[in-house]
Design a protein around this motif. Structure first.
Motif, PDB file in Angstrom:
ATOM      1  N   HIS A  21      48.161   3.577  23.163  1.00  0.00           N
ATOM      2  CA  HIS A  21      48.133   4.388  21.943  1.00  0.00           C
ATOM      3  C   HIS A  21      49.335   4.065  21.056  1.00  0.00           C
ATOM      4  N   TYR A  22      49.058   3.952  19.755  1.00  0.00           N
ATOM      5  CA  TYR A  22      50.107   3.719  18.762  1.00  0.00           C
ATOM      6  C   TYR A  22      49.834   4.625  17.563  1.00  0.00           C
ATOM      7  N   ALA A  23      50.896   4.954  16.839  1.00  0.00           N
ATOM      8  CA  ALA A  23      50.776   5.689  15.580  1.00  0.00           C
ATOM      9  C   ALA A  23      51.210   4.753  14.458  1.00  0.00           C
ATOM     10  N   VAL A  24      50.364   4.616  13.442  1.00  0.00           N
ATOM     11  CA  VAL A  24      50.700   3.790  12.279  1.00  0.00           C
ATOM     12  C   VAL A  24      50.602   4.669  11.035  1.00  0.00           C
ATOM     13  N   THR A  25      51.297   4.286   9.976  1.00  0.00           N
ATOM     14  CA  THR A  25      51.332   5.115   8.772  1.00  0.00           C
ATOM     15  C   THR A  25      50.561   4.509   7.611  1.00  0.00           C
ATOM     16  N   GLU A  26      50.145   3.253   7.737  1.00  0.00           N
ATOM     17  CA  GLU A  26      49.441   2.598   6.629  1.00  0.00           C
ATOM     18  C   GLU A  26      47.940   2.855   6.732  1.00  0.00           C
ATOM     19  N   SER A  27      47.294   3.091   5.575  1.00  0.00           N
ATOM     20  CA  SER A  27      45.848   3.305   5.579  1.00  0.00           C
ATOM     21  C   SER A  27      45.082   1.988   5.504  1.00  0.00           C
ATOM     22  N   GLU A  28      45.772   0.912   5.151  1.00  0.00           N
ATOM     23  CA  GLU A  28      45.198  -0.435   5.183  1.00  0.00           C
ATOM     24  C   GLU A  28      46.214  -1.370   5.823  1.00  0.00           C
ATOM     25  N   MET A  29      45.735  -2.187   6.745  1.00  0.00           N
ATOM     26  CA  MET A  29      46.611  -3.156   7.408  1.00  0.00           C
ATOM     27  C   MET A  29      45.855  -4.463   7.545  1.00  0.00           C
ATOM     28  N   THR A  30      46.582  -5.565   7.493  1.00  0.00           N
ATOM     29  CA  THR A  30      45.960  -6.857   7.754  1.00  0.00           C
ATOM     30  C   THR A  30      45.910  -7.075   9.262  1.00  0.00           C
TER      31      THR A  30
END
Length: 84
Positions: A21-30
């Motif tokens: 599990h990871y938490a990311v803050t971007e709504s779009e990622m490459t």
């Protein structure tokens, strides 16, 4: 005037890569940005896929844009699978 800058980056998305599990803050990622999420980035000898429930899993290239939402799952496989 406080403005609305950065508000969209204040929430985060819960995703999984190889069942971690990871938490990311971007709504779009490459694809390349997703590969950099784990503490040990995913190297080029592995392909990255998005799990598509009830469908065919989607291979993600480094320059592909992924619209991130909580609950997304990704996995990696060796780029070349040796027969036998």
């Amino acid at each position: 005037d406080h403005g609305d800058k950065g508000i969209e980056n204040q929430h985060h998305f819960e995703i999984q890569i190889d069942r971690v599990h990871y938490a990311v803050t971007e709504s779009e990622m490459t694809g390349a940005e997703l590969r950099a999420v784990p503490p040990t980035p995913i190297g080029s000898p592995r392909d990255l896929f998005e799990v598509v429930p009830g469908g065919i899993d989607l291979k993600i290239g480094d320059s592909d844009i992924v619209h991130i939402r909580s609950g997304m799952r990704f996995f990696t496989t060796p780029t070349q699978i040796n027969p036998g």
